[in-house]
Design a protein around this motif. Structure first.
Motif, short mmCIF file in Angstrom:
data_model
loop_
_atom_site.label_atom_id
_atom_site.label_comp_id
_atom_site.label_asym_id
_atom_site.label_seq_id
_atom_site.Cartn_x
_atom_site.Cartn_y
_atom_site.Cartn_z
N MET A 1 0.86 -1.18 0.00
CA MET A 1 0.00 0.00 0.00
C MET A 1 0.90 1.23 0.00
O MET A 1 1.92 1.26 0.71
CB MET A 1 -0.88 -0.03 1.26
CG MET A 1 -1.70 1.20 1.54
SD MET A 1 -2.70 0.99 3.06
CE MET A 1 -4.07 0.03 2.42
N ALA A 2 0.57 2.26 -0.79
CA ALA A 2 1.37 3.49 -0.82
C ALA A 2 1.41 4.09 0.59
O ALA A 2 0.38 4.26 1.23
CB ALA A 2 0.77 4.48 -1.80
N HIS A 3 2.63 4.42 1.04
CA HIS A 3 2.80 4.75 2.45
C HIS A 3 3.61 6.01 2.72
O HIS A 3 3.33 6.73 3.69
CB HIS A 3 3.47 3.57 3.15
CG HIS A 3 3.66 3.73 4.62
ND1 HIS A 3 2.61 4.00 5.48
CD2 HIS A 3 4.79 3.66 5.40
CE1 HIS A 3 3.08 4.09 6.72
NE2 HIS A 3 4.38 3.90 6.69
N PHE A 4 4.62 6.32 1.88
CA PHE A 4 5.52 7.41 2.25
C PHE A 4 6.17 7.98 1.00
O PHE A 4 6.52 7.25 0.07
CB PHE A 4 6.61 6.89 3.19
CG PHE A 4 7.37 7.97 3.92
CD1 PHE A 4 6.91 8.45 5.14
CD2 PHE A 4 8.53 8.51 3.39
CE1 PHE A 4 7.61 9.45 5.82
CE2 PHE A 4 9.23 9.49 4.05
CZ PHE A 4 8.77 9.97 5.27
N THR A 5 6.34 9.31 0.99
CA THR A 5 7.01 9.99 -0.12
C THR A 5 8.49 10.14 0.23
O THR A 5 8.84 10.83 1.18
CB THR A 5 6.40 11.38 -0.34
OG1 THR A 5 4.98 11.28 -0.39
CG2 THR A 5 6.92 11.99 -1.63
N MET A 6 9.36 9.49 -0.54
CA MET A 6 10.79 9.51 -0.22
C MET A 6 11.54 10.59 -0.99
O MET A 6 12.58 11.07 -0.55
CB MET A 6 11.40 8.14 -0.47
CG MET A 6 10.80 7.08 0.45
SD MET A 6 11.50 5.43 0.25
CE MET A 6 10.95 5.01 -1.41
N GLY A 7 11.04 10.97 -2.17
CA GLY A 7 11.58 12.14 -2.84
C GLY A 7 10.98 13.39 -2.21
O GLY A 7 10.19 13.31 -1.27
#
Length: 568
Positions: free
Chosen positions: A351-357
């Motif tokens: 599941m989409a969880h965190f923005t790393m850029g």
């Protein structure tokens, strides 16, 4: 309606852990602070939902120090993290943990009074502290809320949509927007501005975000000329709940129990499979999130997925008393909904969880625009291509404090010019045209329905598994959606400008989705969370994708080689 006109030393936009820490730290330095949020102050964002741990090298459970934390984080990033940013954050992590403890955050302690610390995937030491295993983020947010509520130097403004940062002579001088209930115009003059609005994972169909994480801060920064980096790097949480349907359960709540109990991951054939991808020992939990996500989807792709397209999570080998002790009241909540963990498996999937850029900052958290700072999930540099469990709240607390320390040191400017008023008037005309390009009795299109189209499009075309074909098809459809949204007229509302907010958020999501796809097309490799099925290996040299938003609203992207990557 007359504008709400405020002047302050430091304006903080967003009130999760990073924003609240920034506000409190700036106030502690003697600054007058305005903390503004488009929802309730301190009640939105990702931190309040976080259940698990915070990684800090206290060295109380075993020998540990910031150097080892640094090495683990750099290795986990698959060669993509910024060493200067990582170094800055891990060095100050222990200090911030102790600071929020002073605000009432009660970290768990051992019988001899030391901080309880556990190991998490990707960390080589027991360094992750917690409040209790399911309330770390909530307790951290509660402690910070109490701290800022008590501080008279902090003015809190809820339900304010900031739509534009105002720039004069290349420097940020404040922001403009509107009050969502009444559409009252708002302009805030500030000596410095700190962005703390969180990530953008609401753009995906399956996501663990609160609904207000629509990427606003990235767009506010980009529209001022700030640089974004590696926007294609989105983390997918591997064992989020998939089936059966559950009510009142956070979809990512399985992770801490797997820490404690070693739940097994099985494919649709009831076979353990992690050892094939990561040499993970049966019943243990050592693989990093990108590795587990990749393994689950490869099993599904090979036809060995569960009926709903994931993997089984199995605790049946754990004695019932041990299950009850670990799960506490959750065990009964599950039983009430037909899940008996002594007999039943559940299905989990990424599941989409965190923005790393994110926004490029230096070690003072200043962006490429003077006096504009960013913190928390908004920034680029800490995680690269894979975020280690426990590093998110550390990042939020440390970068929030550093942004505040830097902002209050900014040289005092003279009284603000009339630029703010002029920009507000221009922005109100733009918003009126955006909301009502023509008069209609009812909304021509529901923004929420288009949002669901976007979420499905991004999940299928630019989600955990990507190919040239899927990305290009998604980009074409994205342009169609953007054109449709741009031209949509919405009915007038006397109070509460909800449809305008929905349209602004959706346009932000569309433009940021475009950056993700452009970056994913350019990155012809598989590295960490970015999986290209048509390029299954990583290059020896890691490359950072750098984005700028041009005046005509188009992204320009270039690639910048990073130092030779290790342990990719």
């Amino acid at each position: 309606m007359n504008p709400l006109h405020i002047q302050t030393d430091v304006l903080v936009i967003g009130s999760g852990a990073a924003g609240m820490m920034a506000a409190k730290a700036a106030a502690n330095e003697g600054a007058k602070v305005v903390l503004v949020d488009k929802s309730l102050v301190g009640r939105g964002g990702a931190t309040i939902l976080a259940q698990m741990t915070v990684a800090v090298a206290l060295g109380e459970a075993e020998e540990d120090n910031a150097d080892i934390h640094f090495e683990d984080t750099m290795k986990g990033s698959r060669g993509m993290a910024d060493p200067e940013i990582v170094r800055t954050i891990v060095d100050r992590g222990p200090e911030l943990i102790k600071e929020v403890e002073g605000y009432g955050v009660k970290w768990a302690r051992t019988p001899d009074g030391k901080h309880s610390q556990v190991v998490a995937p990707g960390h080589s030491r027991r360094r992750c502290v917690y409040v209790d295993i399911l309330n770390t983020g909530g307790a951290t947010s509660a402690g910070l809320r109490k701290a800022i509520w008590k501080d008279e130097s902090i003015e809190r403004l809820k339900n304010i949509m900031i739509t534009k940062l105002v720039i004069e002579d290349g420097t940020v001088v404040g922001a403009v927007g509107f009050a969502m209930e009444t559409f009252q115009p708002v302009m805030i003059a500030a000596n410095a501005v700190i962005l703390a609005t969180g990530g953008l994972t609401e753009i995906y169909e399956r996501n663990s975000a609160s609904a207000n994480m629509t990427g606003d801060g990235f767009m506010l920064a980009a529209e001022t000329g700030a640089e974004l980096r590696d926007m294609e790097m989105v983390q997918f949480f591997p064992i989020a709940h998939l089936y059966p349907p559950l009510v009142g359960i956070d979809p990512i709540m399985w992770d801490p129990f797997r820490y404690k109990l070693g739940g097994r991951l099985l494919n649709g054939n009831h076979e353990e499979f992690m050892d094939k991808y990561n040499s993970e020992v049966a019943g243990k939990y050592t693989a990093a999130r990108d590795q587990t996500t990749f393994a689950i989807f490869k099993e599904v792709e090979a036809g060995r997925g569960t009926p709903h397209g994931g993997a089984y999570l199995d605790f049946r080998m754990v004695p019932e008393e041990q299950l009850k002790e670990a799960f506490g009241p959750v065990i009964q909540i599950l039983k009430n909904q037909g899940v008996d963990l002594t007999k039943d498996m559940v299905e989990v999937a990424p599941m989409a969880h965190f923005t790393m850029g994110g926004i490029r900052v230096n070690r003072t958290m200043e962006t490429t625009v003077p006096r504009l700072y960013a913190c928390g999930e908004l920034i680029y540099g800490m995680h690269g291509a894979n975020r280690l469990s426990g590093n998110a709240i550390t990042e939020a607390l440390v970068t929030g404090r550093i942004a505040a320390e830097s902002a209050v040191k900014a040289e005092r400017r003279q009284e603000p010019s009339g630029r703010l008023q002029a920009e507000l008037e221009q922005e109100l005309r733009r918003l009126e045209q955006l909301w009502h390009p023509r008069e209609v009795d009812k909304d021509e299109v529901s923004m929420l329905s288009v949002k669901r189209e976007l979420q499905e499009l991004m999940w299928e075309g630019a989600g955990p598994l990507r190919t040239e074909t899927s990305l290009r098809e998604a980009l074409d459809k994205l342009h169609e959606l953007s054109a449709r949204v741009e031209g949509t007229a919405l009915a007038r509302q006397t109070y509460y400008a909800l449809t305008l907010v929905e349209k602004i958020e959706l346009l932000h999501m569309l433009k940021l989705s475009e950056s993700i796809i452009i970056g994913a097309l350019a990155r012809r490799e598989t590295r960490g969370a970015h999986v290209r099925l048509d390029y299954d290996h990583a290059y020896d040299t890691a490359v950072s994708t750098t984005f700028r938003l041009e005046s005509e609203g188009q992204w320009t992207m270039k690639e910048i080689p990073l130092p030779r990557a290790a342990n990719v």
